[in-house]
Design a protein around this motif. Structure first.
Motif, PDB file in Angstrom:
ATOM      1  N   ASN A 223       0.964  -1.327   0.232  1.00 58.31           N
ATOM      2  CA  ASN A 223       0.066   0.038  -0.047  1.00 58.31           C
ATOM      3  C   ASN A 223       0.764   1.099   0.101  1.00 58.31           C
ATOM      4  OD1 ASN A 223      -2.277  -1.510  -0.092  1.00 58.31           O
ATOM      5  ND2 ASN A 223      -2.803  -1.458   2.233  1.00 58.31           N
ATOM      6  N   PHE A 224       1.969   0.905   0.485  1.00 58.92           N
ATOM      7  CA  PHE A 224       2.800   2.350   0.407  1.00 58.92           C
ATOM      8  C   PHE A 224       3.023   2.715  -0.823  1.00 58.92           C
ATOM      9  CE2 PHE A 224       7.194   4.071  -0.276  1.00 58.92           C
ATOM     10  CZ  PHE A 224       7.219   5.029   0.658  1.00 58.92           C
ATOM     11  N   TRP A 225       3.240   1.825  -1.921  1.00 54.59           N
ATOM     12  CA  TRP A 225       3.471   2.228  -3.295  1.00 54.59           C
ATOM     13  C   TRP A 225       2.198   2.754  -4.149  1.00 54.59           C
ATOM     14  CZ3 TRP A 225       8.373   3.334  -3.773  1.00 54.59           C
ATOM     15  CH2 TRP A 225       9.398   2.756  -3.235  1.00 54.59           C
ATOM     16  N   ILE A 226       1.275   2.303  -3.311  1.00 53.03           N
ATOM     17  CA  ILE A 226      -0.242   3.065  -4.030  1.00 53.03           C
ATOM     18  C   ILE A 226      -0.097   4.347  -3.778  1.00 53.03           C
ATOM     19  CG2 ILE A 226      -2.616   2.889  -3.658  1.00 53.03           C
ATOM     20  CD1 ILE A 226      -2.629  -0.212  -3.251  1.00 53.03           C
ATOM     21  N   TRP A 227       0.064   4.754  -2.341  1.00 50.96           N
ATOM     22  CA  TRP A 227       0.180   6.318  -2.042  1.00 50.96           C
ATOM     23  C   TRP A 227       1.212   7.041  -2.745  1.00 50.96           C
ATOM     24  CZ3 TRP A 227      -3.571   9.022  -0.023  1.00 50.96           C
ATOM     25  CH2 TRP A 227      -4.720   7.990   0.621  1.00 50.96           C
ATOM     26  N   ILE A 228       2.351   6.032  -3.006  1.00 44.12           N
ATOM     27  CA  ILE A 228       3.484   7.154  -3.692  1.00 44.12           C
ATOM     28  C   ILE A 228       2.936   7.503  -5.153  1.00 44.12           C
ATOM     29  CG2 ILE A 228       5.572   6.706  -4.673  1.00 44.12           C
ATOM     30  CD1 ILE A 228       5.667   7.476  -1.927  1.00 44.12           C
ATOM     31  N   ILE A 229       2.208   6.274  -5.897  1.00 43.61           N
ATOM     32  CA  ILE A 229       1.624   6.720  -7.121  1.00 43.61           C
ATOM     33  C   ILE A 229       0.750   7.798  -7.019  1.00 43.61           C
ATOM     34  CG2 ILE A 229       0.455   5.722  -9.252  1.00 43.61           C
ATOM     35  CD1 ILE A 229       1.693   2.832  -8.487  1.00 43.61           C
ATOM     36  N   LEU A 230      -0.142   7.580  -6.321  1.00 49.95           N
ATOM     37  CA  LEU A 230      -1.276   8.807  -6.216  1.00 49.95           C
ATOM     38  C   LEU A 230      -0.784  10.136  -5.928  1.00 49.95           C
ATOM     39  CD1 LEU A 230      -4.131   6.580  -4.009  1.00 49.95           C
ATOM     40  CD2 LEU A 230      -4.018   7.000  -6.343  1.00 49.95           C
ATOM     41  N   PHE A 231       0.194   9.949  -5.238  1.00 49.12           N
ATOM     42  CA  PHE A 231       0.570  11.583  -4.800  1.00 49.12           C
ATOM     43  C   PHE A 231       1.880  11.858  -5.689  1.00 49.12           C
ATOM     44  CE2 PHE A 231       2.701  14.122  -1.224  1.00 49.12           C
ATOM     45  CZ  PHE A 231       1.945  15.295  -1.367  1.00 49.12           C
ATOM     46  N   GLY A 232       1.945  11.165  -6.729  1.00 50.06           N
ATOM     47  CA  GLY A 232       3.146  11.345  -7.948  1.00 50.06           C
ATOM     48  C   GLY A 232       3.171  12.861  -8.324  1.00 50.06           C
TER      49      GLY A 232
END
Length: 320
Positions: A223-232
């Motif tokens: 899920n960490f990377w989901i937020w990294i993508i969303l906040f990209g």
């Protein structure tokens, strides 16, 4: 019904703050970093912050938010209050950094720390390394959100997007509370802004996104990377701009107008057009996350999209 009430609280508070600031001549001054040409009242973030914390307490008292997340988010009141005084008195960078560090430690404490940072082929589970990383992440998110709060609707629309994306992907009424708190302010900040958010709002939003990132990563490491993508859109622009300025041997503490959104406005785009462009990019990132099951494939694709978007900005206004 509660969300309509919270929206109205944010909407009306922003309206009264706007009028008070105008009456007291408390307007944002135009400087070398500004993307605005007309002095405009600031401090609208006070309204969204107050509304956000009212909503948080409501969720806590009806038992719709986990205690650890509630206290971690509530600790954001510290940075919101300090940022309020920073908007008025222009506090020293050292004091702001100390407060950010305290808030970061507090947020991590209430979340129980950061458990695992996964890279797919290997994980970092060492608690010291993981929490140092999380500590720096919170500080970076606080500051980059502040850096990129510069044109009408930009910071507000980003917060609404992240809130709605978070609700769709993870559930949790705290996302809806944040969305309506920001929407009430955004009405007065959209297109031709009548009031700015100020640090009191932008630093709190950056802190909230960092807390969401860590909280949901503790539930499931990817899920960490989901937020990294969303906040990209935000972190990619802020990080790449910082690296480019470092390579140019610029003084990093010096004010500048080299972020992607600033260069697009310099190229003749209206604030409205730039904000809509960022919304389009955000929707693209959400589609990637939503439809691609392998998060690391999604991350690579998202990075390609972000890199191409930056190339597009470079064609409109060269990074100098």
């Amino acid at each position: 019904m509660i969300y309509l009430i919270l929206f109205l609280i944010s909407f009306l508070l922003t309206y009264f703050i706007k009028n008070y600031m105008i009456k007291k001549s408390l307007v944002a001054t135009i400087n070398e970093r500004s993307s605005h040409t007309v002095p405009t009242p600031h401090g609208g973030g006070i309204a969204l912050s107050i509304t956000w914390f009212i909503g948080l307490f409501y969720l806590y008292f009806i038992g719709e938010i986990q205690q650890s997340l509630f206290y971690a988010l509530l600790f954001g009141a510290v940075i919101s209050i300090v940022s309020f005084f920073d908007d008025i008195y222009d506090l020293s960078p050292k004091l702001r950094l100390i407060v950010q560090a305290i808030v970061s430690v507090g947020g991590l404490y209430f979340l129980g720390g950061f458990e695992t940072l996964t890279f797919g082929i290997f994980d970092i589970q060492n608690q010291i390394l993981a929490n140092i990383f999380a500590f720096l992440l919170i500080i970076w998110f606080i500051n980059l959100y502040n850096f990129l709060d510069g044109i009408n609707g930009y910071a507000g629309s980003e917060a609404v997007f992240l809130s709605l994306a978070g609700f769709i992907l993870f559930g949790g009424n705290h996302f809806l509370v944040l969305a309506v708190a920001v929407l009430g302010f955004l009405y007065w900040n959209w297109n031709r802004a009548k009031i700015f958010m100020g640090d009191v709002g932008s630093t709190l939003l950056g802190y909230n996104i960092a807390i969401f990132t860590i909280y949901y990563a503790n539930q499931e490491a990817t899920n960490f990377w989901i937020w990294i993508i969303l906040f990209g859109v935000y972190w990619f622009d802020a990080t790449l701009t910082l690296i480019r300025r470092k390579l140019n041997k610029e003084k990093l503490s010096q004010a500048h107008k080299k972020h992607a959104y600033q260069r697009l406005t310099q190229a003749g785009w209206s604030h409205y057009k730039v904000t809509n462009y960022s919304i389009g990019l955000n929707l693209g990132l959400f589609i990637i996350v939503y439809f691609i099951g392998n998060i690391f494939v999604a991350l690579i694709l998202a990075l390609i999209v972000l890199a191409l978007s930056m190339k597009f900005v470079d064609t409109k206004k060269v990074f100098e």
